[in-house]
Design a protein around this motif. Structure first.
Motif, PDB file in Angstrom:
ATOM      1  N   PRO A  24       0.724  -1.321  -0.105  1.00 19.28           N
ATOM      2  CA  PRO A  24      -0.091   0.104   0.179  1.00 19.28           C
ATOM      3  C   PRO A  24       0.801   1.268  -0.042  1.00 19.28           C
ATOM      4  O   PRO A  24       1.857   1.304   0.798  1.00 19.28           O
ATOM      5  CB  PRO A  24      -0.712  -0.274   1.381  1.00 19.28           C
ATOM      6  CG  PRO A  24      -0.224  -1.137   2.122  1.00 19.28           C
ATOM      7  CD  PRO A  24       0.829  -1.860   1.331  1.00 19.28           C
ATOM      8  N   VAL A  25       0.504   2.208  -0.709  1.00 20.52           N
ATOM      9  CA  VAL A  25       1.187   3.470  -0.818  1.00 20.52           C
ATOM     10  C   VAL A  25      -0.013   4.465  -0.632  1.00 20.52           C
ATOM     11  O   VAL A  25      -1.003   4.297  -1.427  1.00 20.52           O
ATOM     12  CB  VAL A  25       1.886   3.842  -2.322  1.00 20.52           C
ATOM     13  CG1 VAL A  25       2.285   5.175  -2.441  1.00 20.52           C
ATOM     14  CG2 VAL A  25       2.862   2.607  -2.516  1.00 20.52           C
ATOM     15  N   THR A  26       0.235   5.526   0.089  1.00 23.63           N
ATOM     16  CA  THR A  26      -0.721   6.532   0.427  1.00 23.63           C
ATOM     17  C   THR A  26       0.037   7.738   0.095  1.00 23.63           C
ATOM     18  O   THR A  26       1.069   8.218   0.089  1.00 23.63           O
ATOM     19  CB  THR A  26      -0.965   6.455   1.959  1.00 23.63           C
ATOM     20  OG1 THR A  26      -1.520   5.279   2.572  1.00 23.63           O
ATOM     21  CG2 THR A  26      -2.108   7.571   2.309  1.00 23.63           C
ATOM     22  N   PHE A  27      -0.941   8.653  -0.386  1.00 24.31           N
ATOM     23  CA  PHE A  27      -0.613  10.038  -0.845  1.00 24.31           C
ATOM     24  C   PHE A  27      -1.317  11.038   0.069  1.00 24.31           C
ATOM     25  O   PHE A  27      -2.666  11.141   0.212  1.00 24.31           O
ATOM     26  CB  PHE A  27      -1.177  10.338  -2.449  1.00 24.31           C
ATOM     27  CG  PHE A  27      -0.303   9.437  -3.347  1.00 24.31           C
ATOM     28  CD1 PHE A  27      -0.943   8.007  -3.501  1.00 24.31           C
ATOM     29  CD2 PHE A  27       1.102   9.777  -3.732  1.00 24.31           C
ATOM     30  CE1 PHE A  27      -0.146   7.205  -4.354  1.00 24.31           C
ATOM     31  CE2 PHE A  27       1.439   8.902  -4.654  1.00 24.31           C
ATOM     32  CZ  PHE A  27       1.238   7.772  -4.826  1.00 24.31           C
ATOM     33  N   LEU A  28      -0.420  11.769   0.623  1.00 21.51           N
ATOM     34  CA  LEU A  28      -1.039  12.966   1.526  1.00 21.51           C
ATOM     35  C   LEU A  28      -0.754  14.337   1.068  1.00 21.51           C
ATOM     36  O   LEU A  28       0.244  14.606   0.486  1.00 21.51           O
ATOM     37  CB  LEU A  28      -0.338  12.742   2.810  1.00 21.51           C
ATOM     38  CG  LEU A  28      -0.719  11.605   3.799  1.00 21.51           C
ATOM     39  CD1 LEU A  28       0.037  11.753   5.119  1.00 21.51           C
ATOM     40  CD2 LEU A  28      -2.302  11.394   4.194  1.00 21.51           C
ATOM     41  N   GLY A  29      -1.735  15.238   1.061  1.00 22.63           N
ATOM     42  CA  GLY A  29      -1.755  16.428   0.738  1.00 22.63           C
ATOM     43  C   GLY A  29      -1.683  16.541  -0.862  1.00 22.63           C
ATOM     44  O   GLY A  29      -2.182  15.692  -1.363  1.00 22.63           O
ATOM     45  N   LEU A  36      -1.502   6.991  -9.451  1.00 25.05           N
ATOM     46  CA  LEU A  36      -1.378   5.813 -10.281  1.00 25.05           C
ATOM     47  C   LEU A  36       0.192   5.551 -10.812  1.00 25.05           C
ATOM     48  O   LEU A  36       0.780   4.473 -10.728  1.00 25.05           O
ATOM     49  CB  LEU A  36      -2.447   5.911 -11.183  1.00 25.05           C
ATOM     50  CG  LEU A  36      -2.608   4.314 -11.933  1.00 25.05           C
ATOM     51  CD1 LEU A  36      -2.839   3.013 -10.774  1.00 25.05           C
ATOM     52  CD2 LEU A  36      -3.520   4.236 -12.814  1.00 25.05           C
ATOM     53  N   ALA A  37       0.514   6.548 -11.626  1.00 24.41           N
ATOM     54  CA  ALA A  37       2.017   6.410 -11.951  1.00 24.41           C
ATOM     55  C   ALA A  37       3.133   6.261 -10.871  1.00 24.41           C
ATOM     56  O   ALA A  37       3.862   5.533 -10.994  1.00 24.41           O
ATOM     57  CB  ALA A  37       2.089   7.720 -13.025  1.00 24.41           C
ATOM     58  N   ALA A  38       2.741   7.217  -9.927  1.00 28.45           N
ATOM     59  CA  ALA A  38       3.711   7.019  -8.820  1.00 28.45           C
ATOM     60  C   ALA A  38       3.766   5.764  -8.284  1.00 28.45           C
ATOM     61  O   ALA A  38       4.653   5.260  -7.686  1.00 28.45           O
ATOM     62  CB  ALA A  38       3.497   8.227  -7.925  1.00 28.45           C
ATOM     63  N   ALA A  39       2.586   5.189  -7.898  1.00 36.99           N
ATOM     64  CA  ALA A  39       2.525   3.753  -7.325  1.00 36.99           C
ATOM     65  C   ALA A  39       3.290   2.793  -8.109  1.00 36.99           C
ATOM     66  O   ALA A  39       4.002   1.879  -7.407  1.00 36.99           O
ATOM     67  CB  ALA A  39       0.942   3.402  -7.120  1.00 36.99           C
ATOM     68  N   GLY A  40       3.271   2.842  -9.490  1.00 38.43           N
ATOM     69  CA  GLY A  40       3.981   2.045 -10.503  1.00 38.43           C
ATOM     70  C   GLY A  40       5.247   2.460 -10.426  1.00 38.43           C
ATOM     71  O   GLY A  40       6.258   1.212 -10.256  1.00 38.43           O
ATOM     72  N   ILE A  41       5.904   3.477 -10.043  1.00 32.45           N
ATOM     73  CA  ILE A  41       7.218   3.692  -9.902  1.00 32.45           C
ATOM     74  C   ILE A  41       7.773   3.082  -8.392  1.00 32.45           C
ATOM     75  O   ILE A  41       8.651   2.438  -8.730  1.00 32.45           O
ATOM     76  CB  ILE A  41       7.660   5.246 -10.083  1.00 32.45           C
ATOM     77  CG1 ILE A  41       7.578   5.626 -11.414  1.00 32.45           C
ATOM     78  CG2 ILE A  41       9.206   5.426  -9.529  1.00 32.45           C
ATOM     79  CD1 ILE A  41       7.190   7.235 -11.577  1.00 32.45           C
ATOM     80  N   ILE A  42       6.931   3.229  -7.501  1.00 35.72           N
ATOM     81  CA  ILE A  42       7.153   2.933  -6.196  1.00 35.72           C
ATOM     82  C   ILE A  42       7.149   1.083  -6.211  1.00 35.72           C
ATOM     83  O   ILE A  42       8.205   0.532  -5.561  1.00 35.72           O
ATOM     84  CB  ILE A  42       6.418   3.171  -4.961  1.00 35.72           C
ATOM     85  CG1 ILE A  42       6.557   4.895  -4.934  1.00 35.72           C
ATOM     86  CG2 ILE A  42       6.653   2.694  -3.738  1.00 35.72           C
ATOM     87  CD1 ILE A  42       5.678   5.454  -4.098  1.00 35.72           C
ATOM     88  N   GLU A  43       6.464   0.692  -6.959  1.00 35.92           N
ATOM     89  CA  GLU A  43       6.064  -0.873  -7.064  1.00 35.92           C
ATOM     90  C   GLU A  43       7.548  -1.307  -7.626  1.00 35.92           C
ATOM     91  O   GLU A  43       8.182  -2.299  -7.268  1.00 35.92           O
ATOM     92  CB  GLU A  43       5.066  -1.240  -7.697  1.00 35.92           C
ATOM     93  CG  GLU A  43       4.924  -2.655  -7.937  1.00 35.92           C
ATOM     94  CD  GLU A  43       3.371  -3.140  -8.478  1.00 35.92           C
ATOM     95  OE1 GLU A  43       3.432  -4.293  -8.836  1.00 35.92           O
ATOM     96  OE2 GLU A  43       2.828  -2.350  -8.756  1.00 35.92           O
ATOM     97  N   ALA A  44       7.787  -0.693  -8.851  1.00 34.82           N
ATOM     98  CA  ALA A  44       9.111  -1.093  -9.698  1.00 34.82           C
ATOM     99  C   ALA A  44      10.314  -0.988  -8.596  1.00 34.82           C
ATOM    100  O   ALA A  44      11.355  -1.797  -8.750  1.00 34.82           O
ATOM    101  CB  ALA A  44       9.295  -0.379 -10.893  1.00 34.82           C
ATOM    102  N   ALA A  45      10.460   0.214  -7.904  1.00 37.52           N
ATOM    103  CA  ALA A  45      11.637   0.239  -6.964  1.00 37.52           C
ATOM    104  C   ALA A  45      11.435  -0.867  -5.913  1.00 37.52           C
ATOM    105  O   ALA A  45      12.744  -1.116  -5.504  1.00 37.52           O
ATOM    106  CB  ALA A  45      11.599   1.904  -6.173  1.00 37.52           C
ATOM    107  N   LEU A  46      10.405  -1.037  -5.284  1.00 33.81           N
ATOM    108  CA  LEU A  46      10.336  -2.179  -4.328  1.00 33.81           C
ATOM    109  C   LEU A  46      10.858  -3.528  -4.904  1.00 33.81           C
ATOM    110  O   LEU A  46      11.281  -4.198  -4.401  1.00 33.81           O
ATOM    111  CB  LEU A  46       8.848  -2.359  -4.019  1.00 33.81           C
ATOM    112  CG  LEU A  46       8.509  -1.246  -2.900  1.00 33.81           C
ATOM    113  CD1 LEU A  46       6.915  -1.517  -2.516  1.00 33.81           C
ATOM    114  CD2 LEU A  46       9.426  -1.523  -1.620  1.00 33.81           C
ATOM    115  N   THR A  47      10.661  -3.791  -6.113  1.00 40.29           N
ATOM    116  CA  THR A  47      11.112  -4.877  -6.910  1.00 40.29           C
ATOM    117  C   THR A  47      12.456  -4.931  -7.094  1.00 40.29           C
ATOM    118  O   THR A  47      13.272  -5.987  -6.505  1.00 40.29           O
ATOM    119  CB  THR A  47      10.543  -5.149  -8.202  1.00 40.29           C
ATOM    120  OG1 THR A  47       9.042  -5.208  -8.234  1.00 40.29           O
ATOM    121  CG2 THR A  47      10.851  -6.310  -8.946  1.00 40.29           C
ATOM    122  N   GLN A  48      13.113  -3.831  -7.131  1.00 42.08           N
ATOM    123  CA  GLN A  48      14.558  -3.614  -7.239  1.00 42.08           C
ATOM    124  C   GLN A  48      15.013  -3.901  -5.790  1.00 42.08           C
ATOM    125  O   GLN A  48      16.146  -4.455  -5.513  1.00 42.08           O
ATOM    126  CB  GLN A  48      14.764  -2.323  -7.842  1.00 42.08           C
ATOM    127  CG  GLN A  48      15.806  -2.189  -8.680  1.00 42.08           C
ATOM    128  CD  GLN A  48      15.958  -0.722  -9.167  1.00 42.08           C
ATOM    129  OE1 GLN A  48      14.884  -0.045  -9.360  1.00 42.08           O
ATOM    130  NE2 GLN A  48      17.215  -0.467  -9.454  1.00 42.08           N
TER     131      GLN A  48
END
Length: 142
Positions: A24-29, A36-48
Motif C-alpha cells: 500500500p502506498v498513500t498520498f497525503l496533501g 497511479l503512475a507514482a505507485a507504479g514507480i514505487i512498485e518497480a523500486a520495491l522489486t529492485q
C-alpha cells in the motif's frame, strides 16, 4: 472514492489466489505526482529493493556487513530473518508520499513510532533507481 463495501464481494468472487496484493502506498496533501503512475514507480523500486536484499542476504560477506552496518552487538540471525522477510515482500512498512515541502529537505524519512516510510513527491520523477536507493536507506532504519 470507492464504496469499500464492494471489496468483500470482489475478493469472495475472485478467490485469494487471483488477487495481486501490492504494497500500500498513500498520498497525503497536494502531491505533485499522479498517484497511479507514482505507485507504479514505487512498485518497480520495491522489486529492485527486494532483488538487492536477496543478493545481500546471499553475499559471502553478509555477517561482516551486518556487523559493520548495525554494530558489533547486532544479532546476525535476526538480521537475516528480517532481510529475508523483506526480500519476499513480507512485513514491508506503509509508504506515504507527501509534498516535498513537508520533508524538510529530505527525499525520504522513517517514523519509528508508526513504522512508516515517507517519500517526497519530488523523488518520484519517473525513475525507480533513485526511489529504490531511498527505500533501501529507509528500510535500514525500519
Amino acid at each position: 472514492m470507492t464504496n469499500d463495501s464492494e471489496w468483500p464481494n470482489l475478493t469472495s468472487a475472485l478467490g485469494q489466489d487471483q488477487i495481486n496484493t501490492v504494497q500500500p502506498v498513500t498520498f497525503l496533501g497536494e502531491v505533485s505526482v499522479e498517484p497511479l503512475a507514482a505507485a507504479g514507480i514505487i512498485e518497480a523500486a520495491l522489486t529492485q529493493v527486494k532483488d538487492n536484499l536477496t543478493d545481500f542476504a546471499a553475499s559471502p560477506t553478509f555477517e561482516t556487513d551486518i556487523l559493520t552496518i548495525f554494530g558489533e552487538s547486532a544479532n546476525v540471525d535476526l538480521g537475516e530473518t528480517i532481510i529475508d522477510a523483506l526480500a519476499v515482500g513480507e512485513d514491508l512498512p506503509q509508504i506515504i508520499v507527501v509534498p516535498v515541502e513537508q520533508m524538510n529537505g529530505a527525499s525520504g524519512g522513517f517514523d519509528s513510532v508508526t513504522g512508516t516510510v515517507y517519500l517526497a513527491d519530488s523523488l518520484i520523477d519517473g525513475s525507480s533507481l533513485l526511489v529504490a536507493d531511498v527505500l533501501v536507506e529507509e528500510l535500514g532504519h525500519y
